[in-house]
Design an enzyme around this catalytic site. Structure first.
Site, PDB file in Angstrom:
ATOM      1  CE1 TYR A   1      -3.509   2.619   0.690  1.00 15.33           C
ATOM      2  CE2 TYR A   1      -2.206   3.244   2.451  1.00 15.33           C
ATOM      3  CZ  TYR A   1      -3.428   3.555   1.573  1.00 15.33           C
ATOM      4  OH  TYR A   1      -4.186   4.680   2.012  1.00 15.33           O
TER       5      TYR A   1
ATOM      6  CG  ASP B   1       5.331   4.102   1.415  1.00 15.85           C
ATOM      7  OD1 ASP B   1       5.698   4.697   2.592  1.00 15.85           O
ATOM      8  OD2 ASP B   1       4.347   3.670   1.053  1.00 15.85           O
TER       9      ASP B   1
ATOM     10  CE  LYS C   1       0.594   5.482   8.728  1.00 16.50           C
ATOM     11  NZ  LYS C   1      -0.665   5.802   8.713  1.00 16.50           N
TER      12      LYS C   1
END
Length: 447
Positions: A160, A256, A283
């Protein structure tokens, strides 16, 4: 295949208790259905029969709109690394917003947070900010394509990288090297033409894809540790093999690190000892506020340099907004060596406790720990595994714990909370064991 009756009965009982303790959440959900499709703006927070609405978060405790206290082990999908409403972060944001929240000009906070990130993450020479991890990945991939003047990327199956149609693609029915398949409707068919799919932890297939598409691949895009479809660390040598393959084929390596940045001071790339050309972040770097960031080698990032005309424009009304920068600066300063030691200690205790709960209850759980992130799955194929995990999570919610298949700790977590969760999990697994035995006998441990 029809659902197993024992699991249907278990869900009926667990949902009845959930409904009894959350009438205000139910009322809000029913109201939300009138103005929000599905009653939500975030797919990952919905669950049956309806999601819990949270009123406050302080430290490691959430309180829902019905007044139920929930010990949090998700921390907004691993992002709130210092717990909810950390007083220093709150104070920094309050000072900042009192002086304005956004304007058509840069602010000093962007410079300071960029300097902090470049000093900590070993591959970062320069950074730019955006508003989400999705955007960070999107811009990193765009940069790789612009820098190499190539279109194709290689991504890992199930990985993802945000809700960006250029990466919402998984393995197709023709196997590796064949056309990919969209994750959902809405992904245009021509997006599949620009993405090659490889399995995580298999560098040989990546090398084969590069050889069969010579001079065409702009980037290999990978999470340093697999975070979707189960938490999984890379095998020794895997990331180094990707680095070598990228160099040999003139391709950029993109990490990522939206989740894995929390694994070490310099992120997954420091922990696993391999440096990418570009890194997508999010985040934890926003201190609990919406954020994204991407950066890497100066010669690659130079394509974003603001000049007339820009080589690669990158705009965004809330990129590097002052409030997020203030929160991020404070959060990253708090994330010092003692904080990482505490997170690792708590993470190890949580992972060990979950394993012990599984063994005490006689129900198989697959527990994977990488520093302060813990993955929990039922080691079965098929629909029953997902249903069992959903019931475990919902019954833990009934008992005052917010859990998920990916859990984490924060610097606000205490050992007593971990002990309480593992005791509750033991009871939940024992409660569900008869239903699990009927639905999935292989998930029941023999004693």
């Amino acid at each position: 295949m029809p659902p197993v009756e024992a699991l249907v009965d278990a869900r009926r009982s667990i949902e009845a208790r959930y409904r009894a303790r959350t009438p205000e959440s139910r009322a809000l959900h029913e109201r939300a259905l009138q103005s929000l499709p599905g009653g939500e703006s975030r797919t990952a927070t919905w669950f049956a029969p309806y999601p819990t609405y949270i009123a406050t978060g302080l430290g490691s405790t959430l309180t829902d709109v019905d007044g139920n206290a929930l010990v949090d082990f998700t921390f907004n999908s691993t992002s709130v690394i210092h717990g909810h409403a950390h007083p220093e972060i709150v104070a920094a944001v309050q000072r900042r917003v009192a002086e304005g929240t956004a304007w058509n000009a840069p602010n000093a906070g962007q410079v300071e947070l960029a300097e902090i990130l470049c000093s900590r993450v070993p591959s970062l020479d320069q950074v730019r900010f955006c508003a989400s991890g999705t955007e960070a990945n999107m811009q990193a991939i765009k940069a790789a394509r612009a820098f190499t003047d190539r279109d194709l990327i290689i991504k890992m199956d199930l990985a993802y990288h945000g809700t960006y149609e250029g990466v919402e693609i998984h393995q197709g029915t023709d196997g590796w090297g064949g056309p990919g398949a969209p994750v959902s409707r809405g992904v245009p068919s021509n997006a599949l033409d620009n993405v090659l799919i490889a399995p995580f932890d298999d560098a040989e297939i990546v090398e084969w894809l590069l050889e069969t598409h010579p001079g065409q691949v702009a980037a290999i895009v990978v999470n340093p540790a697999q975070t979707q479809g189960g938490l999984r660390a890379p095998s020794p040598g895997y990331l180094k093999a990707l680095r070598d393959a990228a160099d040999a084929h003139g391709t950029l390596l993109v990490f990522d690190e939206v989740i894995t940045l929390r694994l070490a001071r310099g992120g997954g790339q420091e922990l696993f000892g391999v440096l990418p050309d570009l890194t997508a972040m999010g985040k934890i770097i926003g201190g609990g506020l919406p954020v994204g960031g991407f950066g890497g080698r100066a010669e690659v990032m130079e394509i974003f340099a603001d000049r007339q005309p820009p080589v690669l424009p990158h705009a965004g009304t809330f990129n590097g907004n002052p409030a997020t920068m203030a929160a991020g600066i404070t959060a990253m300063r708090l994330l010092d060596a003692p904080a990482f030691e505490l997170l690792a200690e708590l993470g190890e205790a949580l992972g060990r406790g979950l394993v012990e709960a599984s063994q005490r209850a006689g129900v198989a759980l697959e527990v994977t720990q990488i520093e302060s992130v813990i993955g929990v799955d039922v080691p079965l194929a098929g629909a029953s595994a997902g249903e069992i995990m959903e019931l475990i999570v919902l019954e833990l919610l009934n008992r005052g714990f917010k859990a998920a298949s990916m859990m984490t700790v924060s610097t606000a977590t205490v050992a007593e909370e971990i002990h309480a969760l593992t005791e509750a999990l033991t009871d939940v697994l024992r409660q569900l064991r008869p239903a699990i035995a009927e639905a999935a006998p292989a998930a029941v441990l023999t004693t």
